[in-house]
Design a protein around this motif. Structure first.
Motif, PDB file in Angstrom:
ATOM      1  N   UNK A   1      11.958   1.347   2.202  1.00 37.36           N
ATOM      2  CA  UNK A   1      11.117   1.831   3.237  1.00 37.36           C
ATOM      3  C   UNK A   1       9.546   1.604   2.995  1.00 37.36           C
ATOM      4  N   UNK A   2       8.763   1.510   3.934  1.00 39.02           N
ATOM      5  CA  UNK A   2       7.465   1.231   3.789  1.00 39.02           C
ATOM      6  C   UNK A   2       6.557   2.504   4.034  1.00 39.02           C
ATOM      7  N   UNK A   3       5.337   2.175   3.320  1.00 36.57           N
ATOM      8  CA  UNK A   3       4.295   3.239   3.122  1.00 36.57           C
ATOM      9  C   UNK A   3       2.979   2.728   3.844  1.00 36.57           C
ATOM     10  N   UNK A   4       2.510   3.743   4.780  1.00 41.27           N
ATOM     11  CA  UNK A   4       1.320   3.333   5.517  1.00 41.27           C
ATOM     12  C   UNK A   4       0.143   3.720   4.776  1.00 41.27           C
ATOM     13  N   UNK A   5      -0.901   2.946   4.703  1.00 41.26           N
ATOM     14  CA  UNK A   5      -2.255   3.357   4.091  1.00 41.26           C
ATOM     15  C   UNK A   5      -3.403   2.681   5.093  1.00 41.26           C
ATOM     16  N   UNK A   6      -4.261   3.587   4.906  1.00 38.81           N
ATOM     17  CA  UNK A   6      -5.449   3.137   6.052  1.00 38.81           C
ATOM     18  C   UNK A   6      -6.720   2.869   5.208  1.00 38.81           C
ATOM     19  N   UNK A   7      -7.399   1.763   5.543  1.00 40.04           N
ATOM     20  CA  UNK A   7      -8.680   1.575   5.118  1.00 40.04           C
ATOM     21  C   UNK A   7      -9.941   1.854   6.216  1.00 40.04           C
ATOM     22  N   UNK A   8     -11.229   2.141   6.021  1.00 39.44           N
ATOM     23  CA  UNK A   8     -12.286   2.155   6.919  1.00 39.44           C
ATOM     24  C   UNK A   8     -12.968   1.053   6.440  1.00 39.44           C
ATOM     25  N   UNK A   9     -13.342   0.456   7.527  1.00 35.10           N
ATOM     26  CA  UNK A   9     -14.407  -0.684   7.490  1.00 35.10           C
ATOM     27  C   UNK A   9     -15.753  -0.411   8.365  1.00 35.10           C
ATOM     28  N   UNK A  10     -16.583  -0.954   8.111  1.00 37.62           N
ATOM     29  CA  UNK A  10     -17.925  -0.838   8.864  1.00 37.62           C
ATOM     30  C   UNK A  10     -18.063  -1.660  10.210  1.00 37.62           C
ATOM     31  N   UNK A  11     -17.365  -2.611  10.228  1.00 40.34           N
ATOM     32  CA  UNK A  11     -17.685  -3.472  11.532  1.00 40.34           C
ATOM     33  C   UNK A  11     -16.409  -4.787  11.395  1.00 40.34           C
ATOM     34  N   UNK A  12     -16.241  -5.396  12.478  1.00 36.57           N
ATOM     35  CA  UNK A  12     -14.844  -6.205  12.500  1.00 36.57           C
ATOM     36  C   UNK A  12     -14.977  -7.306  11.613  1.00 36.57           C
ATOM     37  N   UNK A  13     -16.449  -7.793  11.201  1.00 34.12           N
ATOM     38  CA  UNK A  13     -16.173  -8.716   9.885  1.00 34.12           C
ATOM     39  C   UNK A  13     -15.756  -8.179   8.659  1.00 34.12           C
ATOM     40  N   UNK A 136       3.520  -1.423   4.033  1.00 41.51           N
ATOM     41  CA  UNK A 136       4.086  -1.942   2.915  1.00 41.51           C
ATOM     42  C   UNK A 136       5.065  -1.339   1.961  1.00 41.51           C
ATOM     43  N   UNK A 137       5.610  -1.898   1.115  1.00 40.65           N
ATOM     44  CA  UNK A 137       6.382  -1.158   0.153  1.00 40.65           C
ATOM     45  C   UNK A 137       5.541  -0.891  -1.082  1.00 40.65           C
ATOM     46  N   UNK A 138       5.633  -0.028  -2.120  1.00 36.69           N
ATOM     47  CA  UNK A 138       5.053   0.385  -3.082  1.00 36.69           C
ATOM     48  C   UNK A 138       4.606  -0.613  -3.984  1.00 36.69           C
ATOM     49  N   UNK A 139       5.376  -1.701  -4.200  1.00 40.54           N
ATOM     50  CA  UNK A 139       5.165  -2.831  -5.006  1.00 40.54           C
ATOM     51  C   UNK A 139       3.898  -3.632  -4.068  1.00 40.54           C
ATOM     52  N   UNK A 140       4.011  -3.713  -3.060  1.00 41.34           N
ATOM     53  CA  UNK A 140       2.919  -4.534  -2.223  1.00 41.34           C
ATOM     54  C   UNK A 140       1.748  -3.747  -2.118  1.00 41.34           C
ATOM     55  N   UNK A 141       1.762  -2.649  -1.902  1.00 45.07           N
ATOM     56  CA  UNK A 141       0.555  -2.036  -1.921  1.00 45.07           C
ATOM     57  C   UNK A 141      -0.145  -1.775  -3.187  1.00 45.07           C
ATOM     58  N   UNK A 142       0.493  -1.781  -4.378  1.00 43.91           N
ATOM     59  CA  UNK A 142       0.020  -1.694  -5.720  1.00 43.91           C
ATOM     60  C   UNK A 142      -1.030  -2.811  -6.035  1.00 43.91           C
ATOM     61  N   UNK A 143      -0.522  -4.028  -5.316  1.00 41.77           N
ATOM     62  CA  UNK A 143      -1.489  -5.269  -5.427  1.00 41.77           C
ATOM     63  C   UNK A 143      -2.438  -5.330  -4.477  1.00 41.77           C
ATOM     64  N   UNK A 144      -2.026  -4.889  -3.177  1.00 45.48           N
ATOM     65  CA  UNK A 144      -3.067  -5.163  -1.982  1.00 45.48           C
ATOM     66  C   UNK A 144      -4.261  -3.960  -1.939  1.00 45.48           C
ATOM     67  N   UNK A 145      -3.844  -2.689  -2.210  1.00 47.56           N
ATOM     68  CA  UNK A 145      -5.044  -1.741  -2.200  1.00 47.56           C
ATOM     69  C   UNK A 145      -5.960  -1.995  -3.164  1.00 47.56           C
TER      70      UNK A 145
END
Length: 165
Positions: A1-13, A136-145
């Motif tokens: 099962x995938x988990x959704x996480x959300x990041x906030x950025x200031x602009x498109x760049x 992503x799954x938990x393992x992928x998120x542990x690296x990506x976050x």
């Protein structure tokens, strides 16, 4: 099962940098999407990156489950009342009809309801920030976050299991 996480950025760049970091950390391109104000979306964000802005699919599933359950209950009640003459095949047909009707109503309602990320972070979106959504799954998120956070993107308090990704 995938988990959704959300990041906030200031602009498109900044959003593109965050997306590149997520991809470099092993997240598939199809598991990354963006949410932004409509005027920003229309001008700068490619369609394939845009997350659905409504609750269409989850509402259809909930409607189908509720309608199917109601149809099953009514079908079994109809079988139990002999003068009605409904068979178990008839009860199954009532169940299917209830599920179809429930899904249809759920879709109609869900089309006008914003998705959960848009509802929860409406102030961020209104302020012109672009949200980077990763499934992503938990393992992928542990690296990506941590990789995405190093780009300056801010991890928002949202981690939810996803079914329809």
């Amino acid at each position: 099962m995938k988990t959704r996480c959300v990041f906030s950025t200031s602009d498109l760049t900044a959003a593109r940098l965050a997306m590149a970091a997520a991809q470099k950390a092993g997240i598939d391109d199809g598991d990354i999407s963006l949410v932004a104000r409509e005027d920003i979306e229309l001008e700068r964000i490619p369609d394939h990156l845009m997350q659905g802005r409504n609750d269409f699919y989850p509402a259809a599933l909930r409607g189908g489950a509720c309608g199917g359950g109601t149809g099953l209950l009514l079908g079994l009640i109809a079988v139990a009342i002999p003068p009605l003459g409904v068979t178990f095949a008839g009860a199954a047909a009532i169940t299917v009809a209830g599920a179809v009707f429930g899904s249809w109503i759920g879709e109609l309602v869900g089309f006008d309801v914003p998705d959960v990320v848009s509802r929860k972070f409406k102030d961020e979106i209104a302020a012109g920030r672009i949200l980077v959504v990763i499934d992503a799954n938990k393992e992928q998120l542990a690296v990506a976050e941590p990789a995405v956070a190093r780009t300056g993107a801010v991890l928002l308090p949202f981690h939810a299991h996803t079914v329809l990704t």
